[in-house]
Write a protein that holds these residues in place. Structure first.
Motif, PDB file in Angstrom:
ATOM      1  N   VAL A   1     -23.645 -18.767 -19.991  1.00  0.00           N
ATOM      2  CA  VAL A   1     -23.032 -19.433 -18.999  1.00  0.00           C
ATOM      3  C   VAL A   1     -21.691 -18.891 -18.963  1.00  0.00           C
ATOM      4  O   VAL A   1     -20.721 -19.316 -19.786  1.00  0.00           O
ATOM      5  CB  VAL A   1     -23.055 -20.911 -19.125  1.00  0.00           C
ATOM      6  CG1 VAL A   1     -22.359 -21.499 -18.059  1.00  0.00           C
ATOM      7  CG2 VAL A   1     -24.514 -21.488 -19.213  1.00  0.00           C
ATOM      8  N   VAL A   2     -20.867 -18.021 -17.831  1.00  0.00           N
ATOM      9  CA  VAL A   2     -19.888 -17.576 -17.857  1.00  0.00           C
ATOM     10  C   VAL A   2     -18.582 -18.625 -17.856  1.00  0.00           C
ATOM     11  O   VAL A   2     -17.651 -18.373 -18.767  1.00  0.00           O
ATOM     12  CB  VAL A   2     -19.433 -16.763 -16.632  1.00  0.00           C
ATOM     13  CG1 VAL A   2     -18.142 -16.172 -16.464  1.00  0.00           C
ATOM     14  CG2 VAL A   2     -20.664 -15.630 -16.471  1.00  0.00           C
ATOM     15  N   ARG A   3     -18.674 -19.763 -17.363  1.00  0.00           N
ATOM     16  CA  ARG A   3     -17.663 -20.873 -17.301  1.00  0.00           C
ATOM     17  C   ARG A   3     -17.281 -21.333 -18.795  1.00  0.00           C
ATOM     18  O   ARG A   3     -16.063 -21.553 -19.191  1.00  0.00           O
ATOM     19  CB  ARG A   3     -17.981 -21.811 -16.207  1.00  0.00           C
ATOM     20  CG  ARG A   3     -16.721 -22.981 -16.027  1.00  0.00           C
ATOM     21  CD  ARG A   3     -17.290 -24.040 -15.081  1.00  0.00           C
ATOM     22  NE  ARG A   3     -18.464 -24.456 -15.283  1.00  0.00           N
ATOM     23  CZ  ARG A   3     -18.508 -25.667 -16.076  1.00  0.00           C
ATOM     24  NH1 ARG A   3     -17.609 -26.158 -16.755  1.00  0.00           N
ATOM     25  NH2 ARG A   3     -19.874 -26.118 -16.381  1.00  0.00           N
ATOM     26  N   THR A   4     -18.496 -21.461 -19.456  1.00  0.00           N
ATOM     27  CA  THR A   4     -18.202 -22.238 -20.782  1.00  0.00           C
ATOM     28  C   THR A   4     -18.252 -21.437 -21.888  1.00  0.00           C
ATOM     29  O   THR A   4     -17.913 -21.755 -23.015  1.00  0.00           O
ATOM     30  CB  THR A   4     -19.435 -23.263 -21.044  1.00  0.00           C
ATOM     31  OG1 THR A   4     -20.500 -22.623 -20.963  1.00  0.00           O
ATOM     32  CG2 THR A   4     -19.365 -24.416 -19.801  1.00  0.00           C
ATOM     33  N   GLU A   5     -18.622 -20.123 -21.613  1.00  0.00           N
ATOM     34  CA  GLU A   5     -18.811 -18.881 -22.609  1.00  0.00           C
ATOM     35  C   GLU A   5     -19.800 -19.519 -23.719  1.00  0.00           C
ATOM     36  O   GLU A   5     -19.671 -19.351 -25.215  1.00  0.00           O
ATOM     37  CB  GLU A   5     -17.476 -18.760 -23.526  1.00  0.00           C
ATOM     38  CG  GLU A   5     -16.583 -17.999 -22.412  1.00  0.00           C
ATOM     39  CD  GLU A   5     -15.583 -17.396 -23.329  1.00  0.00           C
ATOM     40  OE1 GLU A   5     -15.520 -16.327 -23.663  1.00  0.00           O
ATOM     41  OE2 GLU A   5     -14.556 -18.327 -23.440  1.00  0.00           O
TER      42      GLU A   5
ATOM     43  N   TYR B   1     -19.799 -10.124 -26.761  1.00  0.00           N
ATOM     44  CA  TYR B   1     -19.366 -11.766 -26.686  1.00  0.00           C
ATOM     45  C   TYR B   1     -19.089 -12.451 -27.876  1.00  0.00           C
ATOM     46  O   TYR B   1     -19.566 -13.236 -28.473  1.00  0.00           O
ATOM     47  CB  TYR B   1     -20.516 -12.309 -25.973  1.00  0.00           C
ATOM     48  CG  TYR B   1     -20.969 -11.891 -24.568  1.00  0.00           C
ATOM     49  CD1 TYR B   1     -20.509 -12.129 -23.445  1.00  0.00           C
ATOM     50  CD2 TYR B   1     -22.066 -10.699 -24.567  1.00  0.00           C
ATOM     51  CE1 TYR B   1     -20.447 -11.698 -22.310  1.00  0.00           C
ATOM     52  CE2 TYR B   1     -22.381 -10.283 -23.506  1.00  0.00           C
ATOM     53  CZ  TYR B   1     -21.820 -10.758 -22.329  1.00  0.00           C
ATOM     54  OH  TYR B   1     -22.269 -10.052 -21.207  1.00  0.00           O
ATOM     55  N   PRO B   2     -17.814 -11.789 -28.534  1.00  0.00           N
ATOM     56  CA  PRO B   2     -17.556 -12.627 -29.816  1.00  0.00           C
ATOM     57  C   PRO B   2     -17.081 -14.075 -29.789  1.00  0.00           C
ATOM     58  O   PRO B   2     -17.026 -14.712 -30.771  1.00  0.00           O
ATOM     59  CB  PRO B   2     -16.290 -11.507 -30.237  1.00  0.00           C
ATOM     60  CG  PRO B   2     -15.841 -10.924 -29.029  1.00  0.00           C
ATOM     61  CD  PRO B   2     -17.167 -10.891 -28.191  1.00  0.00           C
ATOM     62  N   GLU B   3     -16.608 -14.469 -28.591  1.00  0.00           N
ATOM     63  CA  GLU B   3     -16.142 -15.882 -28.364  1.00  0.00           C
ATOM     64  C   GLU B   3     -17.405 -16.678 -27.951  1.00  0.00           C
ATOM     65  O   GLU B   3     -16.759 -17.937 -27.875  1.00  0.00           O
ATOM     66  CB  GLU B   3     -14.848 -15.787 -27.469  1.00  0.00           C
ATOM     67  CG  GLU B   3     -13.443 -15.025 -27.751  1.00  0.00           C
ATOM     68  CD  GLU B   3     -13.179 -15.347 -29.101  1.00  0.00           C
ATOM     69  OE1 GLU B   3     -13.149 -16.627 -29.251  1.00  0.00           O
ATOM     70  OE2 GLU B   3     -12.899 -14.374 -29.924  1.00  0.00           O
ATOM     71  N   ALA B   4     -18.394 -16.437 -27.809  1.00  0.00           N
ATOM     72  CA  ALA B   4     -19.492 -17.069 -27.364  1.00  0.00           C
ATOM     73  C   ALA B   4     -19.992 -17.951 -28.292  1.00  0.00           C
ATOM     74  O   ALA B   4     -20.027 -17.930 -29.548  1.00  0.00           O
ATOM     75  CB  ALA B   4     -20.539 -16.565 -26.808  1.00  0.00           C
ATOM     76  N   GLU B   5     -20.194 -19.370 -27.941  1.00  0.00           N
ATOM     77  CA  GLU B   5     -20.818 -20.452 -28.672  1.00  0.00           C
ATOM     78  C   GLU B   5     -22.272 -20.124 -28.337  1.00  0.00           C
ATOM     79  O   GLU B   5     -22.840 -20.535 -27.282  1.00  0.00           O
ATOM     80  CB  GLU B   5     -20.100 -21.671 -28.222  1.00  0.00           C
ATOM     81  CG  GLU B   5     -20.928 -22.843 -29.049  1.00  0.00           C
ATOM     82  CD  GLU B   5     -20.518 -24.011 -28.884  1.00  0.00           C
ATOM     83  OE1 GLU B   5     -21.129 -25.074 -29.196  1.00  0.00           O
ATOM     84  OE2 GLU B   5     -19.570 -24.381 -27.729  1.00  0.00           O
TER      85      GLU B   5
END
Length: 225
Positions: free
Chosen positions: A103-107, A216-220
C-alpha cells in the motif's frame, strides 16, 4: 474512498484483467471459431503456453444506488498462475503461492496465502481453467466500441449463485484488439475496463512476481498467513 474499498476495487480489476487475458489470446488466434466456447477453450490453452503478457488499462467503478464512482489507471503483468498488478495506490505480486500487497500511502506490505475462493479474483489460471464449470459463455453478436468500431460481444453468465451478474467482453472485428469489458454485480456495482495497450510474448522471470524487499527498505511487512 478508504483503503479497504480500494483494495476491493483492485481485486475486481484483476478479475476484469483476466477477462482481458481471454481477449488478448482470442486476438492472437483470430476470431474465427463459431462459438464463444470454442474461443475460450483456445484462449485457455494458449494462455498456459504464454511466456508473459502486459496489459495497460483504465478502470471505472460506479454504484447504481449511490451514483458514486471511482476511476484509475493500472497495468498488469501475467505469466501462468503468476501476476503483478500496479495501480496508483498499491502494487500486488503473486508467485503462484504467496501474495504481497504493498500500500503506497502507508508503505505497508500485507503477505497472504490466498484461498481458492480468493484466487477466483486474483489468479488468471483459475478463471481460465474453470470458466467452463462456472460460467455459460454466449457469443451475443456485434456492437460498436467507444471509438465507433464494430466489435464482437461475448457474455459470461454464472451457472450458480454468485455475486456476479454477468461479464461482457468486447473485441474489435477488424483488428481483434480488446476494446472493453463490463462487469455487473448483484449489489448494483458496475465496473468498466478500457484497454489502452497490450503486449504478449514477454520473457518474464519467476522472480518478477515476488516482492522485491531490497527496493522497499522502509516498508513494514505484515505477515497475515
Amino acid at each position: 474512498m478508504n483503503t479497504e474499498k480500494k483494495q476491493h476495487i483492485v481485486r475486481v480489476a484483476v478479475r476484469l484483467i483476466l477477462a482481458v487475458q481471454l481477449l488478448l489470446l482470442i486476438g492472437v488466434l483470430g476470431a474465427q471459431a463459431q462459438t464463444a466456447s470454442d474461443l475460450l477453450k483456445k484462449a485457455a490453452a494458449s494462455y498456459e503456453q504464454a511466456s508473459g503478457i502486459e496489459a495497460k488499462f483504465t478502470l471505472r467503478a460506479r454504484s447504481a444506488s449511490t451514483h458514486s464512482g471511482e476511476s484509475f489507471e493500472g497495468v498488469i503483468y501475467m505469466k501462468g498462475d503468476k501476476f503483478k498488478l500496479q495501480t496508483p495506490d498499491m502494487i500486488t505480486w503473486y508467485d503462484g503461492e504467496t501474495q504481497w500487497t504493498y500500500v503506497v500511502r502507508t508503505e505497508e506490505v500485507n503477505v497472504t496465502t490466498p484461498t481458492g475462493e480468493e484466487l477466483q479474483f486474483t489468479n488468471p489460471a483459475v478463471l481460465l481453467q474453470n470458466y467452463q464449470k462456472g460460467f455459460d459463455a454466449t457469443l451475443k453478436g456485434t456492437s460498436t466500441t467507444r471509438q465507433g468500431k464494430s466489435a464482437y460481444d461475448i457474455e459470461l453468465t454464472p451457472k450458480k449463485k454468485s455475486d456476479l451478474r454477468s461479464v461482457v467482453l468486447q473485441i474489435e472485428k477488424n483488428t481483434t484488439f480488446p476494446a472493453s469489458i463490463d462487469l455487473e454485480t448483484k449489489d448494483g456495482m458496475r465496473h468498466t475496463i478500457v484497454i489502452s495497450q497490450w503486449q504478449t510474448s514477454l520473457n518474464l522471470s519467476d522472480d518478477y512476481f515476488v516482492f522485491p524487499e531490497g527496493e522497499y527498505p522502509e516498508a513494514e511487512v505484515v505477515d497475515l498467513r
